[in-house]
Scaffold this active site. Structure first.
Site, PDB file in Angstrom:
ATOM      1  N   CYS A  75      39.411  84.780  77.091  1.00 26.65           N
ATOM      2  CA  CYS A  75      38.233  85.656  76.979  1.00 26.65           C
ATOM      3  C   CYS A  75      38.292  86.581  75.763  1.00 26.65           C
ATOM      4  O   CYS A  75      37.290  86.781  75.080  1.00 26.65           O
ATOM      5  CB  CYS A  75      37.991  86.431  78.267  1.00 26.65           C
ATOM      6  SG  CYS A  75      39.389  87.379  78.893  1.00 26.65           S
ATOM      7  N   ASP A 277      29.332  88.577  78.053  1.00 21.49           N
ATOM      8  CA  ASP A 277      30.465  88.232  78.913  1.00 21.49           C
ATOM      9  C   ASP A 277      30.892  86.789  78.661  1.00 21.49           C
ATOM     10  O   ASP A 277      30.088  85.862  78.836  1.00 21.49           O
ATOM     11  CB  ASP A 277      30.033  88.408  80.373  1.00 21.49           C
ATOM     12  CG  ASP A 277      31.182  88.265  81.355  1.00 21.49           C
ATOM     13  OD1 ASP A 277      32.286  87.855  80.927  1.00 21.49           O
ATOM     14  OD2 ASP A 277      30.979  88.555  82.547  1.00 21.49           O
ATOM     15  N   HIS A 279      32.998  85.066  80.399  1.00 21.49           N
ATOM     16  CA  HIS A 279      33.574  84.474  81.614  1.00 21.49           C
ATOM     17  C   HIS A 279      32.629  83.492  82.296  1.00 21.49           C
ATOM     18  O   HIS A 279      32.277  83.632  83.473  1.00 21.49           O
ATOM     19  CB  HIS A 279      34.000  85.573  82.586  1.00 21.49           C
ATOM     20  CG  HIS A 279      35.042  86.486  82.034  1.00 21.49           C
ATOM     21  ND1 HIS A 279      34.733  87.650  81.353  1.00 21.49           N
ATOM     22  CD2 HIS A 279      36.394  86.391  82.016  1.00 21.49           C
ATOM     23  CE1 HIS A 279      35.861  88.234  80.961  1.00 21.49           C
ATOM     24  NE2 HIS A 279      36.875  87.488  81.359  1.00 21.49           N
TER      25      HIS A 279
END
Length: 374
Positions: A75, A277, A279
């Site tokens: 990430c 994000d 993820h």
């Protein structure tokens, strides 16, 4: 098809409208101000135009035998890719360039995107970043922090002649004007040094060669400032200065998040940070035969995430891009005026001269390495 395109735009827009509260407070996104009550659609377009890099699966194994997905560990690398991609967008297309679904994009856009594809021969791929991280003490598959990803980008940029960036990563919370000017005005390297590297394959280098890489003059600056804004939690004294950075026209946002959970912060509304994000795990995408990339999965078309600034982990890295020397001079003025003004506890220092007790500053150059056993 035109009708369905606009229906899609409306659907996406409604997601954003539901997410943002009714407020007169401005939203700041990477140096641009938006007002929710008058230009929500512009805010939507501005956010969706940022390149969005997420976990991927089914790419070729890193190092030949390593992982074929970065889910669970990549990430911060993806956030670093997003910050760098924003710098390249500003360099080639300008901060005000906008992306629209199904609209033909300039060749520079596809060339930027190809730099980040999950292939070992792309200069800023997950493969290159993970393998360069080994030199920073991170084994492949290990989680990176903001400073590590900054050091990796700094090293990889030395091999990227098309973009020809000068990457400066500050030390000890101190930005040294003299060192940055020395680095950005340093003479270009000879093309003879560009033929080999243990990490970058010939095809990756070839793709990024251009005569522009050998021009004298100011090299566009990617400035990354790793910071620790507290011990276990962010110190409230830094909040105003941190938010001020997103207002600067040179802003590339910030890398950070929560422990082992990295986000790319692109702006704020009140005391909430807006972020992309990484993820989400998507399948590997390669370029087409004509060099274009199916880019639908590289733009976040959902409601942006927000989190309270006080929930931020204190370990962050700020990013700024200065295409010309005047942009850097302007940034220095803004820092003096907005960041360093009457602040008892400064977020970072900006000094004119290289501190005498530091080792001498030597602008980084591409290492000479042989191709034997590469």
């Amino acid at each position: 098809s035109v009708l369905s395109r606009y229906e899609n735009q409306i659907t996406i827009l409604s997601d954003y409208l539901e997410e943002f509260p009714e407020t007169d407070e401005p939203v700041w996104i990477l140096g641009r101000q938006h007002h929710l009550n008058t230009d929500k659609s512009k805010l939507l377009l501005d956010i969706s135009a940022r390149l969005w890099f997420t976990y991927r699966r089914k790419f070729s194994p890193i190092g030949g035998t390593g992982p074929s997905s970065d889910a669970g560990w990549g990430c911060m690398l993806r956030c670093g890719q997003m910050m760098l991609a924003q710098a390249l967008i500003c360099r080639h297309l300008g901060r005000d360039w906008q992306w629209e679904k199904h609209k033909k994009q300039p060749e520079e856009y596809h060339r930027i995107l190809r730099c980040f594809l999950d292939r070992k021969d792309c200069c800023y791929s997950i493969h290159q970043m993970a393998q360069m991280g080994v030199g920073e003490g991170k084994s492949i598959g290990e989680w990176f922090g903001p400073n590590t990803v900054a050091q990796v980008l700094k090293k990889l940029a030395l091999f990227d002649e098309w973009n020809s960036l000068a990457v400066y990563v500050s030390m000890d919370n101190t930005v040294v004007i003299e060192d940055i000017k020395k680095m950005c005005w340093s003479p270009p390297q000879s093309s003879g040094a560009a033929h080999s590297s243990a990490h970058l394959h010939r095809s990756a280098l070839g793709r990024n060669k251009s005569a522009a890489g050998f021009c004298a003059g100011w090299k566009p600056l990617l400035l990354i400032i790793p910071l620790r804004l507290g011990i276990n939690h962010i110190n409230p004294v830094y909040i105003d200065a941190f938010k001020e950075c997103f207002k600067m026209p040179q802003s590339l946002g910030a890398l950070g998040g929560k422990p082992n959970n990295a986000y790319y912060f692109i702006g704020f509304l009140g005391n909430e940070l807006i972020y992309l994000d990484p993820h989400t795990t998507q399948s590997f995408v390669d370029s087409e035969e004509n060099g274009t990339v199916d880019d639908q999965s590289f733009h976040c078309q959902q409601a942006p995430h927000r989190m309270k600034i006080m929930n931020l982990d204190p370990s962050v890295a700020l990013g700024f891009f200065c295409k010309e020397e005047c942009d850097f001079d302007n940034w220095c003025s803004l820092v003096q005026k907005e960041i360093l003004k009457q602040q008892s506890l400064r977020m970072f220092e900006l000094v004119q001269k290289h501190p005498p007790h530091w080792p001498p500053f030597i602008p980084p150059t591409k290492p000479e390495v042989t191709t034997t056993g590469a």
